[in-house]
Design an enzyme around this catalytic site. Structure first.
Site, short mmCIF file in Angstrom:
data_model
loop_
_atom_site.label_atom_id
_atom_site.label_comp_id
_atom_site.label_asym_id
_atom_site.label_seq_id
_atom_site.Cartn_x
_atom_site.Cartn_y
_atom_site.Cartn_z
N ASP A 163 44.32 35.53 79.22
CA ASP A 163 43.90 35.85 80.59
C ASP A 163 42.53 36.50 80.48
OD1 ASP A 163 46.38 34.99 81.26
OD2 ASP A 163 47.03 36.82 82.25
N ASP A 207 53.62 27.80 89.68
CA ASP A 207 54.30 29.09 89.55
C ASP A 207 55.58 28.99 90.37
OD1 ASP A 207 52.16 29.99 88.09
OD2 ASP A 207 51.20 31.03 89.78
#
Lengths: 257, 212
Positions: free
Chosen positions: A12, A131
């Site tokens: 990330d 997601d």
């Protein structure tokens, strides 16, 4: 002789630095993306995925520079996700050295974007990131829906149907994250992973929840995933990618050693 | 002694150039869409990523077809991925596209019901690290063990008419041609620039190859 199952460390990236969100709230700084990518490459990572978590705000160019720098030194596939909304974003990242881009929210709001992008650059460059969160109650048959905004907003879209639609629209790969498991270290949502892997013709990368090496094996064998993505177990050097591959090989999974 | 990387707006040229710079000591690497640069280069790399229709469209748009074909006839030439596929006559992709036709044959879709020998369903695109069986000795395979793994990402595979072109094969449900070579031309379906050590070795071999 066949295709190896892949291990993909995920970084990330925020403002050009590697971070890892736990349930998207707590963030720990763990370094320079080039150094981390080089380490993963040396350990035998099959690919590296960068998720740009600053993308929705200003600093759009930061990730492009990160990709450029990494691509100068690391000669394995790079995927970049986060804030990709236009075909120009796709081209910019591919030209910087990315091999694939992961489209998430933009696909939900404009599914035709996936069609346009894959038509323009080829399905093999287009990953659709999904997601998903379980919405069925205990005792009901399993059902997952697509969530956006870091898992805060539901869309009402059925995850399995959505994955099928995205593959039909030209996604070359599905990056599937269980929002229930992400950051928990309790393992992938295997029922979700299997439901989607079995439903789509394209490869599925399982993501969200890896806490140990057996979880990676479970994602492949029980979840039917083609690839497994993990961040924190590699990121904080709990295990090396090499150790993960050796463990998978011992469990009968074909890997690139 | 320049190595020209043909830029026709398709794909990961920067990665190809960076990987070449990493291994080709003393040889400048030039990413270019200029016909003169391609003509003057000692070696030509013809990469490609994306859809066949767009690749052909961009080549025609930039008027690079002839110069690419000419390079493929006279100097060390390396085709990569789509840059390999479009060397054949025709691709099934995008409802059918005529390609450069350097070699006879066509490019076909893996199909949506691809299965392994044991019946397991296989995914398409063929994406990831697979083994390449070297079917001939070739200077470009030097220092690379037989059956080494390279990174692939494609949904279509080449089917050349002349099987003596084949230099490497790979299995994904079917056994397909993953590398070809003839005279000064070598071309691969996988991405050497993304295939870690063995990929870099292949590019290094190319940078030293005299095309014979």
């Amino acid at each position: 002789m066949s295709l190896a199952k892949r291990i993909i460390p995920c970084l990330d990236v925020k403002d050009g630095r590697v971070v890892k969100g736990v349930k998207f709230v707590d963030i720990r700084d763990a370094g320079d993306p080039v150094e981390v990518a080089r380490r993963y490459d040396r350990e035998g990572a099959d690919e590296i995925t960068f998720l740009d978590i600053t993308a929705s705000s200003d600093n759009r160019d930061t990730i492009v520079h990160v990709v450029e720098k990494v691509a100068e030194q690391v000669f394995i596939p790079l995927t970049v996700g986060g804030g990709i909304r236009k075909i120009e974003d796709v081209r910019l990242l591919l030209n910087a050295g990315a091999d694939k881009v992961a489209i998430n929210t933009a696909a939900v709001f404009n599914p035709d974007f996936v069609k346009q992008a894959s038509d323009r650059v080829g399905s093999q460059c287009i990953v659709v990131a999904i997601d998903a969160k379980k919405v069925s109650a205990e005792g009901e048959s399993d059902r997952w829906e697509i969530f956006t905004h870091g898992g805060r907003k539901t869309t009402g879209l059925d995850a399995v149907e959505w994955a099928g639609k995205m593959a039909a629209f030209g996604a070359g790969e599905i990056l599937l994250t269980s929002m229930d498991r992400d950051g928990t270290k309790s393992g992938f949502d295997l029922a979700l992973t299997r439901a989607i892997s079995d439903a789509v013709p394209v490869p599925v990368i399982a993501s969200g929840g890896v806490g140990n090496l057996q979880h990676l094996v479970d994602g492949i064998i029980e979840g039917h995933a083609e690839a497994v993505l993990a961040a924190s177990i590699f990121h904080f050097a709990e295990y090396t990618v090499q150790q993960a591959k050796e463990h998978m090989a011992r469990c009968g999974i074909e890997v690139r050693l | 002694m320049t190595i020209a990387v043909v830029d026709y707006g398709m794909g990961n040229l920067r990665s190809v150039a960076k990987a070449l710079e990493h291994v080709a000591e003393g040889q400048p690497v030039q990413v270019t869409s200029s016909a003169d640069d391609i003509r003057n280069a000692a070696r030509v790399v013809f990469p490609g990523q994306g859809a066949a229709r767009d690749c052909m469209h961009e080549l025609i748009q930039r008027d690079l077809q002839d110069v690419v074909l000419q390079a493929a006839r006279e100097k060390p030439f390396l085709g990569i991925c789509m840059g390999m596929q479009v060397l054949l006559d025709y691709s099934e992709e995008n409802a059918g596209i005529n390609c450069l036709g350097l070699y006879g044959g066509d490019v076909r879709f893996f199909g949506n019901d691809l299965r392994a020998a044991n019946g397991t369903r296989l995914k398409v695109p063929h994406m990831g690290w697979n083994q390449v069986q070297q079917t001939v000795d070739h200077p470009l395979w030097q220092g690379i063990e037989d059956n080494s793994r390279f990174y692939f990402v494609h949904s279509y595979y080449m089917n050349p008419e002349d099987h003596s072109l084949v230099t490497g094969t790979t299995t994904h449900g079917i056994n397909f041609v993953s590398a070809i070579g003839r005279n000064n031309v070598f071309a691969v379906q996988f991405h050497p620039e993304k295939s870690a050590r063995d990929g870099l070795q292949l590019l290094k071999n190319f940078s030293r190859w005299n095309g014979k």
